[in-house]
Design a protein around this motif. Structure first.
Motif, PDB file in Angstrom:
ATOM      1  N   UNK A 106      27.158  44.480 -30.067  1.00  0.00           N
ATOM      2  CA  UNK A 106      28.313  43.899 -29.371  1.00  0.00           C
ATOM      3  C   UNK A 106      27.987  43.553 -27.930  1.00  0.00           C
ATOM      4  N   UNK A 107      27.140  44.363 -27.298  1.00  0.00           N
ATOM      5  CA  UNK A 107      26.880  44.204 -25.864  1.00  0.00           C
ATOM      6  C   UNK A 107      26.374  42.816 -25.519  1.00  0.00           C
ATOM      7  N   UNK A 108      25.476  42.265 -26.335  1.00  0.00           N
ATOM      8  CA  UNK A 108      24.904  40.956 -26.028  1.00  0.00           C
ATOM      9  C   UNK A 108      25.845  39.807 -26.369  1.00  0.00           C
ATOM     10  N   UNK A 109      26.991  40.103 -26.985  1.00  0.00           N
ATOM     11  CA  UNK A 109      27.937  39.060 -27.384  1.00  0.00           C
ATOM     12  C   UNK A 109      29.136  38.964 -26.459  1.00  0.00           C
ATOM     13  N   UNK A 110      29.111  39.695 -25.335  1.00  0.00           N
ATOM     14  CA  UNK A 110      30.258  39.673 -24.434  1.00  0.00           C
ATOM     15  C   UNK A 110      30.585  38.255 -23.973  1.00  0.00           C
ATOM     16  N   UNK A 111      29.541  37.519 -23.549  1.00  0.00           N
ATOM     17  CA  UNK A 111      29.762  36.143 -23.115  1.00  0.00           C
ATOM     18  C   UNK A 111      30.226  35.257 -24.250  1.00  0.00           C
TER      19      UNK A 111
END
Length: 422
Positions: free
Chosen positions: A41-46
């Motif tokens: 999930x962290x890399x999909x914030x943007x």
């Protein structure tokens, strides 16, 4: 007769030594799945902000609600693992993690499902971290494995966890950048990993010690006790508070800042490549933590506090470099900061797991491990704190302030009262 018997004994011993490491390797994929679930999930914030129109505050809150689920998962997972066994609890937690990923995959159609998805991700990861890390540690030591010390055995779970952190975020970001239906397909690799981890761990033996002494059980079925620093229960609690609790929040505060804070503050010049850049950071940070594992071993052999002290110092330097990157919007400098924060993470987690393995008696190992991870994951709330303080202070100023806090933690750890108790 002796001539024929000796080779048989030697072959048998060699075969046992060769088989033993496979047990902890089989269970290790559970920790990789846990790290993957947290970081995908962290890399999909943007991407969530771009595709679903979620605000920065909402995506950061979704990042933090993971901790809300994780803390009870950790605190309940320890006693459950001691009572019902490592394997049963770990595999149940793995199922919860898979359910959470399915809810996140449904998020684009029903954004409200992102909240229970992230919450259950925390519950599954917390329970899995406790049962899995204890299981790997016990599978690494006699009679199941051949690790040279309890500390070395405990650090193995941190390595598997870091591998999941490093690969999960990068894989999700690459899929989200180029694949169709990015908010759905980015989660598919985790489901594949969950299935593989379940098949692998299902063949590993149970290691939980019996709850009551049983004279009929052979001694070789009881996991070996640590050979050093195994104090009575009140003493291990006191030393846990003094030596582990101050360092534990930095285990995940450092990478959380790299994952959730730095990319959004420096990627204004990376038009169309923000998601890939975020994925690279999520790979670089824990990847650096993996690479410093040999250094952690050498520092631990030199002095009990050396690993933690070095980790806190490097984390502080990483925060200062991050402040510089944010002030000048330099993505390359932010990558350097992420690598330094990853080194700090790797050293702090190795220190914490080593100390817990040395301090806890076998019948309290899962519980003390759960408390360690619970304090560690408080650090995942740091990005939300940065967002709240952002209304009053510049981001670079906040990062400098956090660097000062890291140095104050280092000073508290090295104060004479603590060093004299080591």
């Amino acid at each position: 007769m002796p001539l024929s018997h000796t080779p048989t004994v030697q072959v048998s011993a060699a075969a046992t030594a060769a088989r033993a490491p496979r047990h902890w390797l089989r269970a290790g994929w559970l920790m990789t799945a846990s790290g993957w679930s947290a970081n995908q999930y962290s890399s999909l914030l943007g991407a969530y902000r771009a595709h679903l129109g979620l605000t920065a505050a909402t995506t950061t809150a979704l990042f933090a609600i993971y901790v809300v689920g994780l803390i009870p998962g950790l605190l309940v997972g320890g006693p459950l693992a001691d009572r019902h066994g490592r394997r049963r609890v770990a595999l149940t937690a793995l199922g919860i993690s898979a359910l959470a990923t399915c809810l996140l995959m449904a998020g684009p159609a029903a954004p409200a499902l992102l909240w229970p998805g992230r919450f259950l991700t925390g519950v599954g990861a917390g329970t899995l971290l406790t049962a899995g890390s204890v299981w790997i540690k016990e599978l690494s030591t006699p009679p199941y494995g051949t690790a040279p010390s309890p500390g070395a055995a405990a650090r193995r779970s941190g390595l598997f966890l870091s591998a999941g952190f490093a690969t999960g975020g990068l894989a999700a970001s690459l899929i989200a950048q180029w694949a169709p239906h990015p908010m759905v397909l980015a989660y598919v690799p985790h489901l594949v990993l969950v299935a593989a981890a379940a098949l692998s761990a299902g063949r590993a033996p149970e290691t939980a010690p019996p709850r009551t002494p049983d004279p009929t059980v052979p001694a070789h079925h009881t996991p070996a006790l640590p050979t050093h620093r195994t104090p009575a229960l009140p003493t291990h609690r006191t030393q846990f508070r003094r030596l582990v609790v101050p360092v534990a929040p930095w285990v995940f505060a450092a990478p959380a800042i790299a994952f959730a804070v730095l990319p959004g503050l420096v990627d204004t010049r990376l038009h169309g490549w923000q998601t890939v850049y975020a994925g690279i950071i999520t790979a670089v940070t824990p990847g650096a933590g993996l690479l410093v594992a040999p250094l952690a071993r050498r520092l631990s052999a030199r002095h009990r506090l050396a690993t933690a002290a070095t980790g806190l110092l490097v984390a502080a330097v990483g925060l200062l470099v991050g402040a510089l990157a944010v002030a000048h919007a330099q993505p390359a400098v932010a990558l350097l900061a992420a690598a330094l924060l990853g080194v700090g993470y790797g050293l702090c987690v190795a220190y914490g797991l080593t100390e817990v393995a040395a301090l806890a008696p076998p019948h309290h190992l899962a519980r003390l491990t759960a408390r360690f991870w619970a304090v560690c994951y408080l650090g995942f709330c740091t990005p939300y704190v940065v967002t709240v303080l952002g209304g009053a202070f510049a981001p670079s100023t906040i990062l400098i302030g956090l660097a000062v806090v890291a140095l104050l933690t280092l000073a508290a750890l090295l104060r004479p009262g603590v060093r004299s108790s080591v």
